[in-house]
Each structure stands twice: as structure tokens, then as C-alpha cells.
Design a protein around this motif. Sequence first.
Motif, short mmCIF file in Angstrom:
data_model
loop_
_atom_site.label_atom_id
_atom_site.label_comp_id
_atom_site.label_asym_id
_atom_site.label_seq_id
_atom_site.Cartn_x
_atom_site.Cartn_y
_atom_site.Cartn_z
N ARG A 230 7.33 -12.99 -10.52
CA ARG A 230 6.89 -11.62 -10.79
C ARG A 230 7.42 -10.71 -9.70
NH1 ARG A 230 3.18 -8.11 -9.27
NH2 ARG A 230 2.07 -9.54 -7.88
N GLN A 231 7.89 -9.54 -10.07
CA GLN A 231 8.43 -8.60 -9.10
C GLN A 231 7.30 -7.89 -8.35
OE1 GLN A 231 11.58 -6.12 -10.38
NE2 GLN A 231 12.76 -7.79 -11.23
N VAL A 232 7.47 -7.80 -7.05
CA VAL A 232 6.49 -7.10 -6.22
C VAL A 232 7.07 -5.74 -5.88
CG1 VAL A 232 5.20 -7.12 -4.05
CG2 VAL A 232 5.66 -9.27 -5.25
N GLN A 233 6.37 -4.68 -6.24
CA GLN A 233 6.84 -3.34 -5.94
C GLN A 233 6.34 -2.91 -4.56
OE1 GLN A 233 6.34 -0.35 -8.98
NE2 GLN A 233 6.28 1.32 -7.48
N LEU A 234 7.27 -2.41 -3.75
CA LEU A 234 6.96 -1.94 -2.41
C LEU A 234 7.49 -0.53 -2.23
CD1 LEU A 234 8.05 -5.13 -0.43
CD2 LEU A 234 5.71 -4.43 -0.88
N ASN A 235 6.70 0.31 -1.59
CA ASN A 235 7.17 1.64 -1.23
C ASN A 235 7.91 1.55 0.09
OD1 ASN A 235 5.94 2.86 -3.48
ND2 ASN A 235 3.97 2.92 -2.41
N GLY B 294 0.84 -1.19 0.00
CA GLY B 294 0.00 0.00 0.00
C GLY B 294 0.87 1.23 0.00
N GLU B 295 0.23 2.35 0.22
CA GLU B 295 0.94 3.62 0.11
C GLU B 295 2.01 3.77 1.17
OE1 GLU B 295 -0.10 8.39 0.10
OE2 GLU B 295 -1.68 6.93 -0.32
N GLU B 296 1.71 3.37 2.41
CA GLU B 296 2.70 3.54 3.47
C GLU B 296 3.88 2.60 3.29
OE1 GLU B 296 3.04 3.50 8.36
OE2 GLU B 296 1.09 3.41 7.37
N GLY B 297 3.61 1.38 2.83
CA GLY B 297 4.67 0.45 2.50
C GLY B 297 5.49 0.01 3.69
N TRP C 28 16.99 -14.75 -3.38
CA TRP C 28 16.01 -13.67 -3.39
C TRP C 28 16.69 -12.32 -3.49
CZ3 TRP C 28 16.98 -16.88 0.68
CH2 TRP C 28 17.23 -16.34 1.95
N TYR C 29 15.94 -11.37 -4.03
CA TYR C 29 16.51 -10.10 -4.47
C TYR C 29 15.68 -8.93 -3.94
CZ TYR C 29 18.72 -13.33 -7.75
OH TYR C 29 19.42 -14.38 -8.30
N TRP C 30 16.36 -7.79 -3.84
CA TRP C 30 15.72 -6.52 -3.44
C TRP C 30 16.35 -5.46 -4.35
CZ3 TRP C 30 11.74 -5.60 -0.16
CH2 TRP C 30 11.55 -4.29 0.33
N ASP C 31 15.63 -5.10 -5.40
CA ASP C 31 16.19 -4.26 -6.46
C ASP C 31 15.80 -2.80 -6.30
OD1 ASP C 31 17.08 -6.63 -7.44
OD2 ASP C 31 15.70 -6.71 -9.15
N ARG C 32 16.78 -1.94 -6.56
CA ARG C 32 16.48 -0.51 -6.60
C ARG C 32 15.92 -0.08 -7.95
NH1 ARG C 32 21.83 0.81 -3.06
NH2 ARG C 32 22.39 -1.22 -3.94
N GLN C 33 16.23 -0.86 -8.97
CA GLN C 33 15.68 -0.64 -10.32
C GLN C 33 15.17 -1.99 -10.83
OE1 GLN C 33 15.45 2.34 -11.77
NE2 GLN C 33 16.59 3.45 -10.18
N ALA D 103 10.73 3.34 -4.29
CA ALA D 103 10.16 2.12 -4.83
C ALA D 103 11.23 1.03 -4.91
CB ALA D 103 9.58 2.39 -6.22
N ARG D 104 10.92 -0.14 -4.38
CA ARG D 104 11.84 -1.27 -4.41
C ARG D 104 11.10 -2.49 -4.93
NH1 ARG D 104 14.52 2.35 -4.41
NH2 ARG D 104 16.17 3.04 -2.96
N PHE D 105 11.86 -3.44 -5.49
CA PHE D 105 11.25 -4.57 -6.20
C PHE D 105 11.79 -5.87 -5.62
CE2 PHE D 105 11.60 -0.86 -8.87
CZ PHE D 105 10.30 -0.70 -9.33
N ALA D 106 10.88 -6.70 -5.10
CA ALA D 106 11.24 -7.96 -4.45
C ALA D 106 10.87 -9.13 -5.36
CB ALA D 106 10.53 -8.09 -3.11
N HIS D 107 11.79 -10.05 -5.54
CA HIS D 107 11.50 -11.24 -6.35
C HIS D 107 12.50 -12.32 -5.98
CE1 HIS D 107 14.90 -10.43 -9.27
NE2 HIS D 107 14.71 -9.21 -8.78
N TYR D 108 12.37 -13.49 -6.59
CA TYR D 108 13.23 -14.62 -6.28
C TYR D 108 13.30 -15.53 -7.49
CZ TYR D 108 8.97 -17.40 -5.87
OH TYR D 108 7.78 -18.02 -6.14
N GLU D 109 14.19 -16.50 -7.43
CA GLU D 109 14.26 -17.56 -8.43
C GLU D 109 14.76 -18.82 -7.75
OE1 GLU D 109 16.89 -16.28 -11.47
OE2 GLU D 109 18.58 -15.92 -10.13
N LEU D 110 14.50 -19.95 -8.39
CA LEU D 110 14.85 -21.25 -7.83
C LEU D 110 15.83 -21.98 -8.74
CD1 LEU D 110 11.23 -22.26 -6.86
CD2 LEU D 110 13.09 -22.02 -5.20
N TYR D 111 16.72 -22.73 -8.14
CA TYR D 111 17.59 -23.66 -8.86
C TYR D 111 17.40 -25.02 -8.20
CZ TYR D 111 20.23 -19.75 -10.91
OH TYR D 111 20.61 -18.64 -11.61
N ASP D 112 17.18 -26.04 -9.03
CA ASP D 112 17.18 -27.37 -8.43
C ASP D 112 18.62 -27.82 -8.24
OD1 ASP D 112 18.07 -28.39 -10.89
OD2 ASP D 112 16.06 -28.99 -11.52
#
Length: 491
Positions: free
Chosen positions: A242-247, A147-150, A181-186, A223-232
Motif C-alpha cells: 500500500r502506498q504511504v502518502q507523505l507531505n 502528519g501535516e508537517e511531514g 522501493w519507490y518514491w512517486d510524485r504521482q 505530496a509524495r507516495f512511498a511503497h515497495y515490492e519484493l521479488y524472490d
Amino acid sequence: MGIILSDGTLVEELEPPEVPAMMEDIPGGAPGLLPIAALGSPLLVVVPMWNESNPRPGRPEVVRVFWGDDVVSCREWEAPVLPEELEFHVPVEVLVEGVHKVSYDLKLANTNLPTPSLALTLTIDRTPPLLSAEDEGALKFDPEVIGEEGVSYRYLEENDDLLVADVPAYHTPMPGDRILWYWDRQLYDYELVDERTLYQEDMGKPLQLEYSGEMIRERGDGARFAHYELYDRAGNRSARSRQVQLNVSATPPSRVLQWPQVSDTKGSGEEVTFDLNAFNGGLFVTVAPEAIIEPGETVAVQWAAPGAVGSFTTDDDSAKAGQFPIPDDKISAHSAKVIPVYYEVTDLKGVKHPSALRRVRVSRLTSGFPAAQIKEATTARLYLSDVGTSATITLATWFLISTDHRVTLTVTGPAQAGGSVTYPVLTAHPVSVAEMDNGLGSNGDVTVPKSFLQTLARGQQFRVLVMVSFDGGETWPAEPNFPALSLTLFD
């Protein structure tokens, strides 16, 4: 039919071959798993050297390597076998997904039929982990931060300085899977936060990822973008979630903690003055009303430098209407000194934030002191005939008396033999708690011997002098600071 060794031992099955690329088995994992990186070229298979080897012209020794039931390599020798000749390769085209058996058989020079080896089980996995189809496998966060407050600094303070995300269940999880897992500035920067390997005990349990408040603050607000990926475990990589955008507003606001107010002082700047001689008791320190103090945070006022004689630290429980009382017995030690007064706000993480420092210039305490008394004296005279073995001296309590005070008391006067004599009754005596209430000598324990009094000149005045240090003996006045008692001595 097997191989009969020279000692008569019958070997019906040989040791299995070795595949150096094969990964070590783990609990719950696929047996003999091959990494995906090993499947792009022919797979190396090593046949263990056998006993009783004796190839020669016309009587060769033969090894055939099997992939399942199919022969994929064959080699024969009519001369001694070299170690590097025991390396075989399975062609790439048969390295397809599934569970496979690799084995070999050996025909010695002195046998007609080959002896088979035990089979080695191998697993080839070319299928990457498949993320949940729901919302493209996006991480699930606390609705409060969507949400807006983030992700606010307040949210992190209230949640152990952690942001936790749930990973949607994905298809066919296996021990050895890795999640990054990642926390992207862009967008698509792939700024790694951490990675984790899953084990058998993780199977069937909810999977959560942690983003520390320290990392979030380090990568800044916005605005920051959280996502992840898996390796077997084989190394197959999943699609990106999908990247989740968080304020993010995780940086705490700048603390504005103005200096405190001190009652009974004059002035409005950094330094104020405090007249001890005009003080009537009841000193308070008040936190600046403009100070930013969040709910749940604690406040403590510091009176004088910590560890100094007469210093005092308050706490929230002592405050009434924002005023913090300073005990009377923590005041006089600062006579003729300049002391710091400030407060500290302790936030929910235990970090202390000091306020601006206020300097209090304290005047020298010069009034409110009693003179010592001799119990056996009448008005301004003392008769030796009224004194037993010693005369009893008392000193009543005084304004702002404290156990920090030290008392030196002497009796001095002209001697019968000429000149003057002095008797030290007390030297740097620490005031006790009982003496704070009753004064000194109330138990008859402060005395001057009659034998000393007899050395004084008759018909002349002698004096009882009192000098008090207010700061535990660190400093003393240049001369007695309490009123002197003057008495005329008679037989």
C-alpha cells in the motif's frame, strides 16, 4: 550393475545431468533453483558424454532421462553420438512447484542393463513473496513525518539527511530475495529509489529502507507516495505494498542574510566609512537582526578578505549580545583601503551561507603617532660628549600598533664636509609582540653609531625620521608619516 571401462574401472553411477537454466546455489538458498522465466517452455537437460561409446547397427546405446521416477525423454543411437543429440527437454506440464530430482540412465552397446546417473536436485518456486496482511504491507515511518508537517528540511537536518522506513515482516523470506522501493510524485508512477538483495545474514533481522535527503529534495516538495515490492530469487513478484502518502517540505527556505552592521562607521548603504583618526578603540561587527539563523547553526564574521594582512575571522564564542569584537591590532592594516566585511552561517549539514557583503572604506591613519627620541639628548640638543660608542634611539608605542607594522627609521642631516648624509637605523623592521607593549629600543637595541654622528655638521639640526607601513610592508607612505625628531648637534 555398472559399466566396466576398458581399463577395468567399474562405474556404478554416472555424472549427474546438467541443467543450464539452474541458478548457482547461495548460502541458505533453495538448492538448484530454477528461475521462473525458464519454466514457460520445456526445460533443457544436458547429459554428459560418456566413455567407451561404440553404438552400431543392432547394438544401440540408449539414454533415458528421468524426472523423479518417471521417464520424460528417451533416445537411442546406432551411430556415433553427436553433441547436440545429448540435449533433452523436460515437458512443461511436469514443471510444478516443489523439489525435484532429474537423472538419466545409460545402456551401452556392450551391456545388457543400464547404469544410472547421480541425481541433480532442482527447486521450482512459483509462489510470490506474500506481504504482511497488516495494512497491506505498508512501510512504517517515524510518526513525526506522518502528519501535516511531514518530511521537512528541519527533520532531514536532524536525522543525518535520511528518511528511514521499516518494512513489515513478510512471509517466508529467503536469501536472494530482492526489495525495490519507490518514491512517486504521482500515484503509481513507480519512480525507483533503489533496490537491495537480501542474504543469509539478513534473515531474522529488521529490514529498513533509506530515502536520502538528496533524492527527496531532487523530486521536490508536495505530496509524495512511498511503497515497495519484493521479488524472490526465482523472479516471482509480490503484490505492491500500500502506498504511504507523505507531505514533503524538504527544500530549505531561502536564506536572507543582510549585510552586517559595523560600529564607528558612517553611512547606511552597502559602503560605509570608518574614520581611523576619530576611533577610540572597541570595534564591533553585528549580525543583521533580520538574518535567518536556525537553532544549532554557527556564525562567523569575516573582517577583510581571508588571507589579507589584517584579516580576522571571529566565531560564535567571541560574540556578546550578537556583537563580534574585532581586535585593535587587526584594524590599522586597512588604512586608506576599502575592505569587505560579511558573516557566514554554517548549517547543520556543514554548508556555509555567506551574507551580503558590506564594504568599509577606511580613512588614512595620520594621528596618534610619537616622535622618536634619543636617550642622550637634552631638550633640542645632542652633545657628542654625552654619547659613548653609539646613541640610543627609542620609539614609544602608538595607537593601533600591530605586529603587521613595519618600521623604517633613518638619521639624516647636513654633513661637515658639505651636502647631507643619512644613516639607516632600521629598514622594514617587523614590530614584535614585546615592542607592541614596550615600544622600540627599550632594550637599547636601536642605535646610531657615534662615528656617523661625528660626520654631521655642528651647530646645525639633524633629524630622526620614521616611516611605518601598516600592512606588513605591502604599501608604504610617500614620505615619513611619524613626526620627525629634530636636534642640534654640538661637540
